[in-house]
Design an enzyme around this catalytic site. Structure first.
Site, PDB file in Angstrom:
ATOM      1  N   CYS A 119       0.833  -1.200   0.000  1.00 32.53           N
ATOM      2  CA  CYS A 119       0.000   0.000   0.000  1.00 32.53           C
ATOM      3  C   CYS A 119       0.872   1.256   0.000  1.00 32.53           C
ATOM      4  O   CYS A 119       2.082   1.198   0.223  1.00 32.53           O
ATOM      5  CB  CYS A 119      -0.955  -0.014   1.195  1.00 32.53           C
ATOM      6  SG  CYS A 119      -2.348   1.130   1.020  1.00 32.53           S
ATOM      7  N   LYS A 178       1.936   3.978   1.669  1.00 37.57           N
ATOM      8  CA  LYS A 178       3.000   4.441   2.567  1.00 37.57           C
ATOM      9  C   LYS A 178       4.023   3.352   2.853  1.00 37.57           C
ATOM     10  O   LYS A 178       5.071   3.624   3.450  1.00 37.57           O
ATOM     11  CB  LYS A 178       2.405   4.970   3.874  1.00 37.57           C
ATOM     12  CG  LYS A 178       1.317   6.009   3.687  1.00 37.57           C
ATOM     13  CD  LYS A 178       1.716   7.120   2.746  1.00 37.57           C
ATOM     14  CE  LYS A 178       0.558   8.031   2.406  1.00 37.57           C
ATOM     15  NZ  LYS A 178      -0.523   7.405   1.637  1.00 37.57           N
ATOM     16  N   CYS A 198      -3.772  -0.500  -5.529  1.00 42.00           N
ATOM     17  CA  CYS A 198      -4.777   0.159  -6.378  1.00 42.00           C
ATOM     18  C   CYS A 198      -4.244   0.353  -7.796  1.00 42.00           C
ATOM     19  O   CYS A 198      -3.091   0.728  -8.004  1.00 42.00           O
ATOM     20  CB  CYS A 198      -5.190   1.481  -5.766  1.00 42.00           C
ATOM     21  SG  CYS A 198      -6.113   1.279  -4.225  1.00 42.00           S
ATOM     22  N   GLU A 226      -5.598  12.640   3.115  1.00 37.23           N
ATOM     23  CA  GLU A 226      -5.902  12.810   1.695  1.00 37.23           C
ATOM     24  C   GLU A 226      -7.375  13.160   1.499  1.00 37.23           C
ATOM     25  O   GLU A 226      -8.224  12.831   2.326  1.00 37.23           O
ATOM     26  CB  GLU A 226      -5.582  11.524   0.934  1.00 37.23           C
ATOM     27  CG  GLU A 226      -4.102  11.221   0.877  1.00 37.23           C
ATOM     28  CD  GLU A 226      -3.789   9.929   0.151  1.00 37.23           C
ATOM     29  OE1 GLU A 226      -2.612   9.704  -0.154  1.00 37.23           O
ATOM     30  OE2 GLU A 226      -4.719   9.141  -0.104  1.00 37.23           O
ATOM     31  N   SER A 247      -5.038  11.914  -2.832  1.00 34.45           N
ATOM     32  CA  SER A 247      -4.726  10.553  -3.243  1.00 34.45           C
ATOM     33  C   SER A 247      -4.155  10.571  -4.652  1.00 34.45           C
ATOM     34  O   SER A 247      -4.435  11.470  -5.451  1.00 34.45           O
ATOM     35  CB  SER A 247      -6.001   9.708  -3.215  1.00 34.45           C
ATOM     36  OG  SER A 247      -5.853   8.537  -3.979  1.00 34.45           O
TER      37      SER A 247
END
EC number: 4.2.1.9
Length: 572
Positions: free
Chosen positions: A130, A132, A202, A453, A479
């Site tokens: 993900c 971070k 994503c 975000e 984002s």
């Protein structure tokens, strides 16, 4: 003089501390984990992942850790698996949990450094999925400066609905369309149930894929690995190879400081511009450069923005997902194209021990006739889509992403909110009209705390058809899935008395991507009066967010937690 009872191994630079007679108690505990006389002679390689069951980005990473261990074993070292945390941005988005997202980057970095340092490993592989996870791992890698490789968990496959590829951002934008009357609740539910078909980060050129790409370009992950989909055979292979490769780094004495040069960061920025990457790349590359002792500033991003065209037709502003890039040659093919045309430093060393140019010789060019990467002669945009703005509203700078935005400047009345929730309510209540400049403040690194975000808010504006008609400004973040007329990372932030703290609803604001200016049209005398009248809220003071709020730097310095400019009182 201590007697070593374990045979010498010149790769055991750190784990040799366990070799002497007086470390027999230490070895006693290690034997309980499976180590033997034979394994004590081998270098110890940590394998640390951000595995968690709560998010598709990370749900598969424990298994990937097991695969990486096999690579380490195959190369003749002793692997030890560790775990650290993750915060799933897409799940935290629009909730109080979003304050923990950027905070988690530095917790990940600190926890990796603590675990690897506390157990005296000789090298390590960091596996993340993900947003971070990537910069958190890289900050630790740069700070520790022992042989290390980052391995990305891979991108998610696109969802499909009615024969059309969709992804998570499709659902966020669906909320705006539903609110505008352009989509039914059932249609939104269909998006929800089909957007995320399995594991992986994503799927567009969002933050996870942006940072995974940047790390590959810098040379700290294996060539080709950033664009291998999470469920592909190639991904499993490159995870195992990462285990072997880090042992080879150990054999060569190759360290992150040999790889993370100024030129490496220049190339990372170049490819980020060409692919239309996330605004978060500015924040994270600054933070990694800080850890690596490389001089990098916000102004450097504008230098590359002016000379690197935007080539990729990738989401969020384009039509393709990251897996489509993989299908036409992946990141190496893009790098080959840019290298041939003089945009990259081909002579830099990478984690393979080879140069960038040598690595790329093993890869094909972009697939002939492909549509994902546009030619330099006919780019998606003639310059880069990430622009650093400055002006009296952001003296230290702000970051705009302008890919897919037709409007090059806007001057309009500010609608000022002190929380994202209030701004969302205004959007849903149709209080935001074309020409408005929506401002969300007191959500910066210190003010949030954690610089949340604004994907929920920005997606609603786009979903309502106002993406080119309403500007959105914040001292928080956006984002990687955001597009539209958006400006984030405004610094100094409101919490520390930046000019944005004194902006009022109705003030005229100009955002101009051509002049790179962001201006509040408020006379200096009026601004001074407002400063005198305004009492800033106290810093958050409890728990991990309180710690973070008190030590985090400005976004213009990467929002790092180890930058101190001490005055005589010892106060940061």
């Amino acid at each position: 003089m201590e007697e070593n009872i374990v045979s010498e191994n010149n790769m055991k630079h750190r784990s040799s501390v366990y070799d002497s007679m007086v470390k027999s108690p230490n070895r006693a505990m290690l034997r309980a984990t499976g180590m033997t006389d034979d394994s004590f002679e081998k270098p110890i390689v940590g394998v640390i992942s951000t595995w968690a069951e709560n998010t598709p980005c990370n749900i598969h990473l424990h298994g990937f850790g097991q695969i990486a261990k096999e690579g380490v074993k195959d190369a003749g070292a002793w692997p030890v698996q560790f775990g650290t945390i993750t915060v799933a941005d897409g799940i935290a988005m629009g909730t109080p949990g979003m304050r923990f997202s950027l905070t988690s980057r530095d917790i990940i970095a600190d926890s990796i450094e603590a675990a690897m340092g506390g157990h005296n490993v000789d090298a390590f592989v960091a596996i993340g999925g993900c947003d971070k996870n990537m910069p958190g791992s890289m900050i630790a890698i740069a700070n520790m400066d022992i042989p290390a490789i980052f391995a990305y968990g891979g991108t998610i496959a696109p969802g499909n609905l009615n024969g059309k590829d969709i992804d998570l951002v499709s659902v966020f934008e669906g909320i705006g369309k539903w609110n505008h009357g352009d989509m039914t609740a059932e249609e939104v539910k269909n998006l929800e149930c089909n957007a995320c078909p399995g594991p992986g980060g994503c799927g567009g050129m969002y933050t996870a894929n942006t940072m995974a790409t940047a790390i590959e370009v810098m040379g700290m992950s294996l060539p080709g690995s950033s664009s291998h989909p999470a469920e592909s055979a190639e991904k499993k292979a490159d995870i195992e190879e990462a285990g072997r490769a880090v042992v080879k780094m150990l054999e060569m004495g190759l360290k992150p400081s040999d790889i993370l040069t100024r030129e490496a960061f220049e190339d990372a920025i170049t490819v980020t511009m060409a692919l239309g990457g996330s605004t978060n790349a500015t924040l994270h590359l600054l933070a990694i450069a800080h850890a690596a002792n490389v001089d990098l500033t916000l102004e450097d991003f504008n230098d590359f923005q002016e000379r690197v065209p935007h080539l990729a037709d990738l989401k969020p502003s384009g039509q393709y997902v990251f897996q489509d890039l993989y299908n036409v040659g992946g990141v190496p093919a893009v790098m080959k194209y840019l290298l041939k045309n003089g945009f990259l430093h081909g002579d830099r060393i990478t984690c393979t021990g080879k140069t960038v140019a040598e690595n790329l010789e093993a890869f094909d060019d972009l697939t002939p006739g492909q549509k994902v990467i546009m030619p330099l002669e006919n780019p998606k945009r003639a310059d880069g889509p990430l622009i650093i703005l400055k002006g009296n509203l952001a003296p230290e700078g702000a970051v705009a992403k302008v890919s897919g935005v037709k409007v090059r400047n806007i001057t309009g009345p500010a609608k000022v909110f002190d929380s994202e929730e209030d701004a969302i309510e205004a959007v849903l209540s149709d209080e935001i009209v074309d020409g408005d400049v929506v401002v969300v403040r007191f959500v910066g690194p210190k003010g949030g705390p954690g610089m949340p975000e604004m994907l929920s808010l920005s997606s609603m504006i786009v979903g309502k058809g106002q993406g080119d008609k309403v500007a959105l400004l914040t001292d928080g973040r956006f984002s990687g899935g955001t597009y539209g007329l958006v400006v984030g990372h405004i610094a100094p932030e409101a919490q520390v008395g930046g000019p944005i703290a004194y902006l009022r609803t109705g003030d005229m604001v100009t955002v101009d991507q051509d002049t790179k200016e962001i201006t509040m049209h408020v006379p200096d005398e009026e601004l001074a009066k407002r400063k005198a009248e305004t009492e800033l809220p106290p810093l958050y003071s409890r728990g991990v967010l309180g710690k973070y709020a008190h030590i985090v730097s400005s976004a213009s310095r990467g929002a790092v937690t180890d930058f101190w400019n001490m005055d005589k009182s010892g106060k940061a």
